[in-house]
Design an enzyme around this catalytic site. Sequence first.
Site, PDB file in Angstrom:
ATOM      1  N   THR A  17       0.857  -1.198   0.000  1.00 53.77           N
ATOM      2  CA  THR A  17       0.000   0.000   0.000  1.00 53.77           C
ATOM      3  C   THR A  17       0.888   1.243   0.000  1.00 53.77           C
ATOM      4  O   THR A  17       2.002   1.205   0.517  1.00 53.77           O
ATOM      5  CB  THR A  17      -0.887  -0.035   1.262  1.00 53.77           C
ATOM      6  OG1 THR A  17      -1.819  -1.086   1.104  1.00 53.77           O
ATOM      7  CG2 THR A  17      -1.624   1.270   1.501  1.00 53.77           C
ATOM      8  N   ARG A  24     -14.884  -6.942  -0.036  1.00 51.26           N
ATOM      9  CA  ARG A  24     -14.158  -6.482   1.158  1.00 51.26           C
ATOM     10  C   ARG A  24     -13.479  -5.119   0.917  1.00 51.26           C
ATOM     11  O   ARG A  24     -12.850  -4.883  -0.101  1.00 51.26           O
ATOM     12  CB  ARG A  24     -13.106  -7.533   1.518  1.00 51.26           C
ATOM     13  CG  ARG A  24     -12.250  -7.182   2.739  1.00 51.26           C
ATOM     14  CD  ARG A  24     -10.941  -6.523   2.368  1.00 51.26           C
ATOM     15  NE  ARG A  24     -10.091  -6.316   3.536  1.00 51.26           N
ATOM     16  CZ  ARG A  24      -9.003  -5.561   3.535  1.00 51.26           C
ATOM     17  NH1 ARG A  24      -8.627  -4.941   2.442  1.00 51.26           N
ATOM     18  NH2 ARG A  24      -8.273  -5.420   4.632  1.00 51.26           N
ATOM     19  N   GLY A  38     -10.915  -2.384   2.978  1.00 54.79           N
ATOM     20  CA  GLY A  38     -10.044  -2.228   4.148  1.00 54.79           C
ATOM     21  C   GLY A  38     -10.090  -0.815   4.706  1.00 54.79           C
ATOM     22  O   GLY A  38     -11.040  -0.061   4.490  1.00 54.79           O
ATOM     23  N   ASP A  39      -9.021  -0.462   5.415  1.00 53.11           N
ATOM     24  CA  ASP A  39      -8.975   0.844   6.076  1.00 53.11           C
ATOM     25  C   ASP A  39      -8.567   1.981   5.145  1.00 53.11           C
ATOM     26  O   ASP A  39      -8.886   3.145   5.422  1.00 53.11           O
ATOM     27  CB  ASP A  39      -7.969   0.799   7.236  1.00 53.11           C
ATOM     28  CG  ASP A  39      -6.563   0.465   6.727  1.00 53.11           C
ATOM     29  OD1 ASP A  39      -6.436  -0.443   5.872  1.00 53.11           O
ATOM     30  OD2 ASP A  39      -5.602   1.109   7.173  1.00 53.11           O
ATOM     31  N   THR A  99      -0.901   1.703   6.920  1.00 56.70           N
ATOM     32  CA  THR A  99      -0.773   0.493   6.112  1.00 56.70           C
ATOM     33  C   THR A  99      -0.682  -0.716   7.035  1.00 56.70           C
ATOM     34  O   THR A  99       0.008  -0.674   8.053  1.00 56.70           O
ATOM     35  CB  THR A  99       0.460   0.541   5.188  1.00 56.70           C
ATOM     36  OG1 THR A  99       0.657  -0.753   4.614  1.00 56.70           O
ATOM     37  CG2 THR A  99       1.729   0.950   5.925  1.00 56.70           C
ATOM     38  N   GLY A 100      -1.400  -1.770   6.692  1.00 53.27           N
ATOM     39  CA  GLY A 100      -1.364  -2.953   7.545  1.00 53.27           C
ATOM     40  C   GLY A 100      -2.643  -3.737   7.397  1.00 53.27           C
ATOM     41  O   GLY A 100      -3.397  -3.541   6.439  1.00 53.27           O
ATOM     42  N   GLY A 126      -5.955  -4.132   7.506  1.00 51.52           N
ATOM     43  CA  GLY A 126      -6.934  -3.058   7.555  1.00 51.52           C
ATOM     44  C   GLY A 126      -8.051  -3.226   8.560  1.00 51.52           C
ATOM     45  O   GLY A 126      -8.517  -2.247   9.147  1.00 51.52           O
TER      46      GLY A 126
HETATM   47  N1  ASP Z   1      -4.361  -1.605   4.745  1.00 48.42           N
HETATM   48  C1  ASP Z   1      -4.571  -2.236   3.460  1.00 48.42           C
HETATM   49  C2  ASP Z   1      -5.908  -2.957   3.494  1.00 48.42           C
HETATM   50  O1  ASP Z   1      -6.243  -3.516   4.515  1.00 48.42           O
HETATM   51  C3  ASP Z   1      -3.517  -3.207   3.072  1.00 48.42           C
HETATM   52  C4  ASP Z   1      -2.091  -2.753   3.283  1.00 48.42           C
HETATM   53  O2  ASP Z   1      -1.814  -1.710   3.847  1.00 48.42           O
HETATM   54  O3  ASP Z   1      -1.172  -3.475   2.843  1.00 48.42           O
HETATM   55  O4  ASP Z   1      -6.573  -3.001   2.492  1.00 48.42           O
END
Ligand code: ASP
Length: 336
Positions: free
Chosen positions: A198, A226, A228-229, A249-250, A252
């Site tokens: 991300t 789905r 994410g955040d 990032t992570g 989500g």
């Molecule tokens: N945060 C992103 C999500 O959950 C994915 C990522 O940051 O790698 O979609």
Amino acid sequence: MKSLILATTAVAALLAAPAHAAPEGAAQTWSLAIHGGAGVIERGDLSPEKEADFRAGLAAALEVGSKVLKAGGSSLDAVEATVRVLEDNPLFNAGKGAVFTAEGKNELDASIMDGATMKAGAVAGVTRTKNPITLARAVMEKSPHVMLAREGADQFSKEQGLEQVEPAYYWTEFRWKQLEAWRAKQKAAIDPTHLYGTVGAVALDSKGHLAAATSTGGMTGKKWGRIGDSPIIGSGTYAQDGVCAVSATGSGEYFIRANAAYQLCARIQWKGEDVKAAGDATIKAIGDLGGDGGLIAMDGKGKPAFPMNSSGMYRGWVSSTAPAATAIYAAETGPK
Ligand code: ASP
């Protein structure tokens, strides 16, 4: 004598500071921090060539964003321009190079927030816009809404005349192989091992305005629409002048539940924490829920923080007083 001692102390502090750090007390007229995703990135995972490619990709993004800021441009223009560079780079999980859904498609999410007006725009599950961050900005500036999703967002993008691509444009062999590996496991709805890529940027401009932007393909093997955040204001992205700007990032799902980006800003605004303490506490809250990842945050004066609980996060920082620097591994000296 007193001033001599002070001057000597200042020089000593300067010498002790790592090359990337701004001299203590120096006013930053502008500042730009970026990330290219957090995840399990250990030394040795990347070949020297791959590592050099990632660093070059981050440096190229810093270069474009800093040009905007150096010329007196707005933080909003800077974060959009910076994220576009990362979206166009196939190494990162945004725009070209996005990860695949369980069905083998690319569905892109992005969001942007202007700290000066606290206006925001976001898109989720878009499939044909070359640069989703520009679409998010169009939602903010050209629609009465904050968030558009899927077919409707694709339609709005066309109506706005934004550059359209065939869905195959986003395809890369690396991300396709990741999907095949996920399919071979076929256990979870999404891969529990969060994979990096991300992208995001936060910036302070010379007029004192903050902005934040985030763009992603989401997580490999995502299903059922789905989201994410990353496109959620307050979770993956937030900006408020005089307080802070954040891009996360992570995994989500955890960043959503922790209201990560807003939590960090609220810690600064209401609890008086500095950006580093607020960032560390927010990442700890994510970890306590079982999530992993990292974020970039910048306070109202342009001081950045790069907290993470994963083993790496692609990241970089440049400001009017600090030369551009990039880092990958958690333990690496560099933007921290
Ligand atoms: N945060 C992103 C999500 O959950 C994915 C990522 O940051 O790698 O979609």
